[in-house]
Every structure is written in structure tokens, then in C-alpha cells.
Write an enzyme that holds these catalytic residues in place. Sequence first.
Site, PDB file in Angstrom:
ATOM      1  N   HIS A 117       0.831  -1.202   0.000  1.00  0.00           N
ATOM      2  CA  HIS A 117       0.000   0.000   0.000  1.00  0.00           C
ATOM      3  C   HIS A 117       0.870   1.258   0.000  1.00  0.00           C
ATOM      4  CE1 HIS A 117      -2.959  -2.814   2.089  1.00  0.00           C
ATOM      5  NE2 HIS A 117      -3.637  -2.395   1.034  1.00  0.00           N
ATOM      6  N   GLN A 128     -18.573  -6.137  -0.635  1.00  0.00           N
ATOM      7  CA  GLN A 128     -17.733  -6.986  -1.481  1.00  0.00           C
ATOM      8  C   GLN A 128     -17.323  -8.280  -0.788  1.00  0.00           C
ATOM      9  OE1 GLN A 128     -14.636  -3.806  -1.770  1.00  0.00           O
ATOM     10  NE2 GLN A 128     -13.179  -5.498  -1.613  1.00  0.00           N
ATOM     11  N   SER A 164      -3.123  -7.869   3.299  1.00  0.00           N
ATOM     12  CA  SER A 164      -3.592  -7.673   4.671  1.00  0.00           C
ATOM     13  C   SER A 164      -3.954  -8.997   5.323  1.00  0.00           C
ATOM     14  CB  SER A 164      -4.808  -6.733   4.668  1.00  0.00           C
ATOM     15  OG  SER A 164      -4.453  -5.486   4.097  1.00  0.00           O
TER      16      SER A 164
END
EC number: 6.3.2.1
Length: 281
Positions: free
Chosen positions: A37, A61, A188
Site C-alpha cells: 500500500h 464486497q 492484509s
Amino acid sequence: MLIFNNKALLRAALSQYEKKGQSIGLVPTMGALHQGHLSLMQQSVNENTITVVSIFVNPTQFNNQEDLDKYPRTLETDVEKIKTVSDAIIVFAPSVDEMYEGNTSSHPFDFDGLEHQMEGAFRPGHFDGVGTIVKKLFDIVQPTNAYFGEKDFQQLQIIRKLVEKNNMGIHIVGCPISREQNGLAMSSRNGRLSATEKEEAAFIYQTLQHTKQRFASQTISEIKEYVQEAFNAHPEFKTEYFEIAQEDTLEPAVIKDNKKYRAFIAVFLGNVRLIDNISLN
């Protein structure tokens, strides 16, 4: 560092840059930030007058409620990481109600078939949720450039299609996959792996590298057979799919011709779902 939770206030702040004809970069994230990121943010800072980083765990999502519940939410830590890139970045961290205004549902999208392949086949409705939240973010931020990692290559192609079909005039920048030292694609979700599992997970990228080596001399069916046998020999993994697809259409390749191809994989290691991909030519 400016942090906004309200989209109207963010829009008002960004309008000052627009009036001067200055460029706005957007890096959409769901938080739990890692070096991948931060590399997107750095590229945006280098290429734009101002960068907005959104941090929002988007419920529409997720087709697995447990996955949504377990998704890490680490806003304070994320903000500290963003500061290591630049104090001038604007953070947008809205609530679900702020983004969805009491109607937490996704809109149906037609992405010309991109949404039916791979992730779309195994995660029904996932890309409707992605399209819904990304369009909301684009409408709020109105970025000049938006930055997405190639680890989610199918998502990247779908967002390009979203911009194209809605005539949004936003430049979508695809950025290379950031990897751990052992080759594991940064995600993540990696935070849910044990130290042993993180080492085991290096096998995913190793297999993709071997796939690329074989692509020059073997047929697609031979490569798929190799991958199946490789993972069969490692029962700690449960393979969800392995596909060789054309980069532009994401349609599964049957025979090789003069097109760009990419290998895609999704596997479970324990109860953590991991995806990766590699360009083959």
C-alpha cells in the site's frame, strides 16, 4: 495530516485543488496497510499535487460474513504508516453509514464478462460490491489518477472497465505486486498466517515462477497438470482455482497465440484465502 470522515467536507477540501487545475491522486484501501500500500501512496505522491488515501472495509464486497468480521481494522496504526510516506496525504476514513446512507447494498454492474471469471465465479456478487464502492469513491474524490496493485489483477481490469463504461476520465495506474522476501505477495490477510504458514506460503509464488518457465515450451493443459500435481504434493494447501487467462478479457486460454497471458491462483492455507498472479509473456 488531514483526516476526513465526512464526504461533503472532503469534497469541499479537494475542490480547492481542482480550482487551481492541480492533480489529485487516489489510493483506495481497506486498511491493515502494508508496504505494498505504501508503495502505491509513494507513487501517487510523486505524480500528483495531493494524494487521498481511503480506508474503508467495504461490506458489500464480502460474500463471507466471517471473513468480513475477521478483516483487521487498524486505523490508528495505518495513519502512522501513512505519515512515513508523507504528512501531506489526506486520509478519508468514513463509516458504513456515511458511504451507504442507510442502504448497505451493491448495484449490479456489467463489466463485459470480466466479472464472471475466476474471483467472480467463486465469490458471487464480489465485483458488484467492488464496483459500487469504487464508483462512490471516484464520485467523491474525482481523482486525476487512481492507483491499484496488480495482486488483484482481475479487480484492476474491472476498475479500468468501470471507468471506460462510465466515461469517467480517470487514469487508472496498475502498480507491481509487492512481495515478502520469500516471494509471498503482500496482503492484509497475511497477518492471519502463523510464522510457519508464512514460510509455507512461499510455495505459491515458487509454483507461479515455474509456471512462467514452462510457458515457453509446454501446452496450457500440461502446465495445469503440473500445478495440480505440485499442490497435491502439499496437502496443507487447498486449491480453489488455477487459471491461465488472456490479460485483456480474462477468458481462460486454451491454446497459446499472439496475446498477453497471465497465470492466476487462489488457495486456502489453513482458513486464510490467498491469491496471486504472474505475467507469463
